[in-house]
Scaffold this motif. Structure first.
Motif, mmCIF file in Angstrom:
data_model
loop_
_atom_site.group_PDB
_atom_site.id
_atom_site.type_symbol
_atom_site.label_atom_id
_atom_site.label_comp_id
_atom_site.label_asym_id
_atom_site.label_seq_id
_atom_site.Cartn_x
_atom_site.Cartn_y
_atom_site.Cartn_z
ATOM 1 N N GLY A 35 0.236 -2.838 4.460
ATOM 2 C CA GLY A 35 -0.641 -1.850 4.503
ATOM 3 C C GLY A 35 -1.073 -1.422 5.951
ATOM 4 O O GLY A 35 -0.712 -1.972 6.978
ATOM 5 N N ASP A 60 0.821 -1.335 -0.077
ATOM 6 C CA ASP A 60 0.063 -0.083 -0.042
ATOM 7 C C ASP A 60 1.098 1.230 0.103
ATOM 8 O O ASP A 60 2.138 1.080 0.474
ATOM 9 N N THR A 108 -2.854 0.552 -9.550
ATOM 10 C CA THR A 108 -3.898 1.378 -8.816
ATOM 11 C C THR A 108 -5.244 0.876 -9.063
ATOM 12 O O THR A 108 -5.276 0.290 -10.050
ATOM 13 N N ASP A 136 -6.391 -3.571 3.716
ATOM 14 C CA ASP A 136 -5.126 -4.283 3.474
ATOM 15 C C ASP A 136 -4.938 -5.556 4.177
ATOM 16 O O ASP A 136 -4.752 -6.567 3.296
ATOM 17 N N SER A 143 -2.596 -0.108 -4.497
ATOM 18 C CA SER A 143 -3.221 1.089 -3.940
ATOM 19 C C SER A 143 -4.527 1.654 -4.461
ATOM 20 O O SER A 143 -4.520 1.587 -5.782
#
Length: 238
Positions: A189, A11, A157, A195, A133
């Protein structure tokens, strides 16, 4: 226990990078540069409200709903200022475009303590590395500007994937990109559900970055908790 990991996914926000100042403060500073007085606290509250509403109405930056992530963000910024009492539409447009660019800049972001060293060490140990992310397409530029991009084979992403964490499909894409089976991969994360729990649901290992005294979250086995990023190496050393 040997984990036999090949791939580490990361992350970014509040794991590797964090904002140098709260959103309300940076928005208010930009407004001042345009001759407008807005209270940072009010702006921060407006931003949180608007961001939440926009995320519910147009999840994942409006992906598949005809919005670009740029337009999504310009709308969030303008609406945050409107809610804080700014009415001048010409000024709102200028502010939104300037802030959209500023959030790509290394002046806005700082690398978290231990992040660069930990990433370097993980690469030296031979792990394949990638980013997973909930971010828009600016992330590549941000990572490059903050001198972290070279650590990663891929940057995935949610905008590019079409799915946002905790959706398991973003992790499946990351595993394909990293050429690893779930049990050979670990995700790092700071968010318990997006996460830690989401990566485990996808069959991966995961570690939760949770600073001491960061409030009580759900129970996580202590060997899965990272008080700082530097603790990761002891958990995964081959």
């Amino acid at each position: 226990a040997m984990l036999r990991l090949r791939l580490l996914t990361w992350d970014v926000k509040d794991t590797l990078l964090r904002l140098r100042q709260p959103v309300g403060q940076s928005y208010a500073a930009e407004a001042r540069a345009h001759g407008l007085q807005v209270q940072p606290e009010a702006l921060g509250r407006s931003f949180r409200e608007v961001y939440g509403a926009q995320s519910r109405r147009f999840p994942n930056y409006g992906h598949g709903q005809g919005l670009s992530s740029r337009q999504w963000w310009l709308d969030v910024v303008k609406q945050s200022f409107r809610l804080s009492g700014v009415q001048d539409e010409a000024a709102l447009t200028k502010l939104a475009e300037k802030l959209y660019r500023d959030y790509c800049s290394p002046n806005t972001w700082e690398v978290l303590p231990g992040a660069a060293e930990t990433l370097s060490r993980c690469r030296q140990l031979g792990f394949r590395m990638g980013v997973v992310s909930n971010f828009d397409s600016r992330l590549e530029a941000i990572l490059s500007q903050c001198n972290l991009r070279h650590h990663f084979e891929f940057v995935l992403t949610s905008e590019a994937a079409g799915f946002a964490k905790p959706d398991g499909r973003i992790f499946e894409q990351a595993l394909r990109l990293g050429g690893a089976r779930p049990e050979q991969a670990a995700h790092i994360g700071d968010d318990y559900s997006r996460d830690y729990r989401a990566a485990r649901a996808a069959g991966m290992h995961s570690f939760l970055l949770r600073a001491a005294g960061q409030g009580e979250g759900p129970e996580v086995p202590p060997e899965h908790v990272l008080p700082t990023l530097s603790h990761l190496l002891a958990r995964i050393e081959k």
